[in-house]
Design a protein around this motif. Structure first.
Motif, PDB file in Angstrom:
ATOM      1  N   ARG A 183     116.235  65.920   8.327  1.00 52.48           N
ATOM      2  CA  ARG A 183     116.976  64.890   9.066  1.00 52.48           C
ATOM      3  C   ARG A 183     116.099  64.214  10.112  1.00 52.48           C
ATOM      4  NH1 ARG A 183     121.632  68.189  11.742  1.00 52.48           N
ATOM      5  NH2 ARG A 183     119.861  69.633  11.976  1.00 52.48           N
ATOM      6  N   TRP A 184     115.083  64.929  10.586  1.00 49.20           N
ATOM      7  CA  TRP A 184     114.287  64.436  11.703  1.00 49.20           C
ATOM      8  C   TRP A 184     112.821  64.214  11.341  1.00 49.20           C
ATOM      9  CZ3 TRP A 184     116.700  69.166  14.516  1.00 49.20           C
ATOM     10  CH2 TRP A 184     118.040  68.892  14.792  1.00 49.20           C
ATOM     11  N   ALA A 228     117.868  63.852  22.247  1.00 46.46           N
ATOM     12  CA  ALA A 228     118.641  65.093  22.351  1.00 46.46           C
ATOM     13  C   ALA A 228     118.959  65.374  23.812  1.00 46.46           C
ATOM     14  CB  ALA A 228     117.865  66.259  21.746  1.00 46.46           C
ATOM     15  N   GLY A 229     120.196  65.708  24.099  1.00 44.60           N
ATOM     16  CA  GLY A 229     120.603  66.008  25.463  1.00 44.60           C
ATOM     17  C   GLY A 229     122.009  65.508  25.726  1.00 44.60           C
ATOM     18  N   LEU A 249     118.289  54.028  18.012  1.00 47.66           N
ATOM     19  CA  LEU A 249     118.551  55.234  18.788  1.00 47.66           C
ATOM     20  C   LEU A 249     119.511  56.145  18.025  1.00 47.66           C
ATOM     21  CD1 LEU A 249     119.078  53.733  22.365  1.00 47.66           C
ATOM     22  CD2 LEU A 249     117.036  54.872  21.501  1.00 47.66           C
ATOM     23  N   GLU A 250     119.132  57.390  17.868  1.00 49.49           N
ATOM     24  CA  GLU A 250     119.999  58.381  17.233  1.00 49.49           C
ATOM     25  C   GLU A 250     120.250  59.499  18.243  1.00 49.49           C
ATOM     26  OE1 GLU A 250     118.663  59.641  13.375  1.00 49.49           O
ATOM     27  OE2 GLU A 250     117.837  57.657  12.906  1.00 49.49           O
ATOM     28  N   PHE A 251     121.483  59.600  18.726  1.00 46.73           N
ATOM     29  CA  PHE A 251     121.825  60.583  19.746  1.00 46.73           C
ATOM     30  C   PHE A 251     122.284  61.878  19.084  1.00 46.73           C
ATOM     31  CE2 PHE A 251     122.130  56.508  21.868  1.00 46.73           C
ATOM     32  CZ  PHE A 251     121.504  56.770  23.087  1.00 46.73           C
ATOM     33  N   LEU A 252     121.584  62.948  19.393  1.00 50.07           N
ATOM     34  CA  LEU A 252     121.848  64.242  18.772  1.00 50.07           C
ATOM     35  C   LEU A 252     122.758  65.120  19.615  1.00 50.07           C
ATOM     36  CD1 LEU A 252     118.190  65.058  17.630  1.00 50.07           C
ATOM     37  CD2 LEU A 252     119.913  63.634  16.483  1.00 50.07           C
ATOM     38  N   GLY A 253     123.010  64.737  20.869  1.00 49.11           N
ATOM     39  CA  GLY A 253     123.816  65.574  21.752  1.00 49.11           C
ATOM     40  C   GLY A 253     123.047  66.816  22.167  1.00 49.11           C
ATOM     41  N   GLY A 254     123.768  67.794  22.700  1.00 47.70           N
ATOM     42  CA  GLY A 254     123.131  69.057  23.059  1.00 47.70           C
ATOM     43  C   GLY A 254     122.735  69.819  21.811  1.00 47.70           C
ATOM     44  N   LYS A 260     116.084  72.709  18.726  1.00 45.86           N
ATOM     45  CA  LYS A 260     115.021  72.099  19.530  1.00 45.86           C
ATOM     46  C   LYS A 260     113.661  72.337  18.897  1.00 45.86           C
ATOM     47  CE  LYS A 260     113.837  74.008  23.469  1.00 45.86           C
ATOM     48  NZ  LYS A 260     113.770  74.365  24.919  1.00 45.86           N
ATOM     49  N   ALA A 261     113.408  73.566  18.489  1.00 41.40           N
ATOM     50  CA  ALA A 261     112.126  73.885  17.855  1.00 41.40           C
ATOM     51  C   ALA A 261     111.945  73.078  16.573  1.00 41.40           C
ATOM     52  CB  ALA A 261     112.038  75.380  17.571  1.00 41.40           C
ATOM     53  N   ALA A 262     113.014  72.957  15.780  1.00 35.73           N
ATOM     54  CA  ALA A 262     112.926  72.182  14.535  1.00 35.73           C
ATOM     55  C   ALA A 262     112.695  70.705  14.819  1.00 35.73           C
ATOM     56  CB  ALA A 262     114.201  72.376  13.719  1.00 35.73           C
TER      57      ALA A 262
END
Length: 406
Positions: A183-184, A228-229, A249-254, A260-262
């Protein structure tokens, strides 16, 4: 060795200090030491078994962020009971100059006390106001640690004294071995640029990144900006700043630690557009460990973490166009990007917990040896200082009465 660690900030909304405390505790336990952590946390907040909750915290603006702290007579009583039950060989306080659990523990404890200072500020009214409360108490410290030269400078300029610099730690292998996530993961035509931080904190620089997006898209129209955040207002402000390019912009949220590592392992570039108030830059180390190329503001702390630009690219602080050009440059020059990532791969090893834990233990050993050499008898860590008139705040006396009444 029995080690007590006091974290001033709540585990309800964990940040750099909380993660540092958590990882240090687990690294020490992995070496066979007994560790107990005292930290604020709501009743419904999941915390590790080795953490004792000191109760609910309240949000307090501090250093461009919001710190969740707990303080007062009831909290002092809890600190006193935790100290008495722990019978620690070493007490390790974090940010003891902040009105918090750590300051209370400094007032209440005896025996070997180590303090770690994290904050980096040019001028702090909060520290200046707190100094009279802790000036004499700071003399009780057996050793002081600063997580960076910036934190050390803040300590010496605001509170006096000196400290040994021991950086924040990262489990490098956990990030290095993290799997990528489709996905990222980017492509040459559609690279991915990642940002991680609290969206509502202006000093984290999301607005700087948002203003840089048009420059990035001009060269790479398919680029994806992964954010992310948490922070709804910050998200809305970023979308407004990007305008017609908001779809990038793609917002991933928390996200979780594993996510995070991925994310850092998958992204082509990690950007750190912070505007100030940073004493170290732990997420930069995490990104370098994961193999992402780092582009960061030219803050003193970031420059040191990035080996003066040899382990990542620096751009002028609060310069969106400079950020955009820096991202485009490393995306265009794959050889340069690979060289930066390769150097970062070796450079980050000094921040691995295997190294950092050994340095912290060396400080513990030093203070214990000094105490033994002085022929002092190990005192009850929960005992109150007998004090001189006016030295201890009234709340400590209240804590004694409340603790004795239970």
């Amino acid at each position: 060795m029995r080690v007590g660690i006091v974290c001033p900030y709540s585990f309800d909304a964990p940040g750099g200090v909380q993660f540092h405390v958590r990882d240090l505790a687990e690294a020490l336990m992995a070496r066979g030491h007994e560790v107990s952590v005292l930290a604020p946390a709501d009743d419904d907040t999941p915390i590790p078994d080795y953490v004792t909750s000191a109760g609910k915290a309240v949000p307090v603006p501090y250093n461009g962020s919001v710190a969740r702290l707990t303080f007062g007579p009831r909290t002092a009583a809890r600190v006193r009971r935790w100290l008495a039950a722990g019978e620690f060989d070493v007490l390790h306080l974090h940010e003891p100059a902040t009105p918090s659990l750590s300051m209370l523990a400094l007032w209440l404890a005896q025996g070997p006390i180590v303090a770690t200072f994290h904050s980096s500020v040019v001028r702090s009214r909060a520290l200046q106001a707190a100094y009279p409360l802790v000036r004499q108490s700071l003399e009780k410290l057996s050793a002081r640690i600063a997580v960076s030269e910036d934190a050390r400078r803040t300590l010496t300029e605001h509170l006096g004294g000196d400290a040994v610099v021991i950086p924040n730690g990262v489990y490098v292998d956990a990030f290095e071995d993290a799997p990528t996530d489709p996905r990222w993961t980017g492509t040459p035509e559609a690279p991915t640029v990642a940002f991680l931080g609290r969206l509502d904190e202006p000093r984290k620089g999301l607005q700087i990144l948002a203003q840089a997006v048009p420059t990035i898209l001009e060269r790479f129209p398919g680029a994806r900006i992964l954010v992310a955040g948490r922070g709804e207002q910050g998200r809305e402000d970023a979308v407004a700043a990007v305008g017609p390019h908001a779809s990038a912009l793609e917002f991933l949220g928390g996200i979780s630690d594993e996510e995070k590592a991925a994310l850092l392992s998958s992204a082509d570039v990690y950007v750190a557009p912070q505007t100030g108030g940073e004493s170290f830059g732990i997420v930069l180390v995490e990104a370098m460990s994961a193999g992402s190329c780092v582009v960061a503001s030219d803050l003193g702390a970031f420059r040191r973490v990035l080996d003066d630009g040899r382990a990542g690219v620096l751009f002028p602080v609060e310069d969106p166009q400079g950020l955009g050009r820096a991202v485009v440059a490393v995306l265009e020059d794959t050889d340069r990007r690979a060289a930066l990532v390769a150097h970062a791969h070796e450079w980050v090893r000094q921040y691995d917990w295997s190294t950092v834990t050994g340095q912290v233990l060396a400080v513990y050993d030093m203070v214990l040896a000094a105490r033994a050499a002085a022929g002092r008898v190990h005192e009850d860590p929960g005992a109150l200082h007998d004090g001189r008139p006016g030295l201890w705040p009234r709340l400590v006396g209240d804590a004694r009465r409340e603790g004795g009444a239970r």
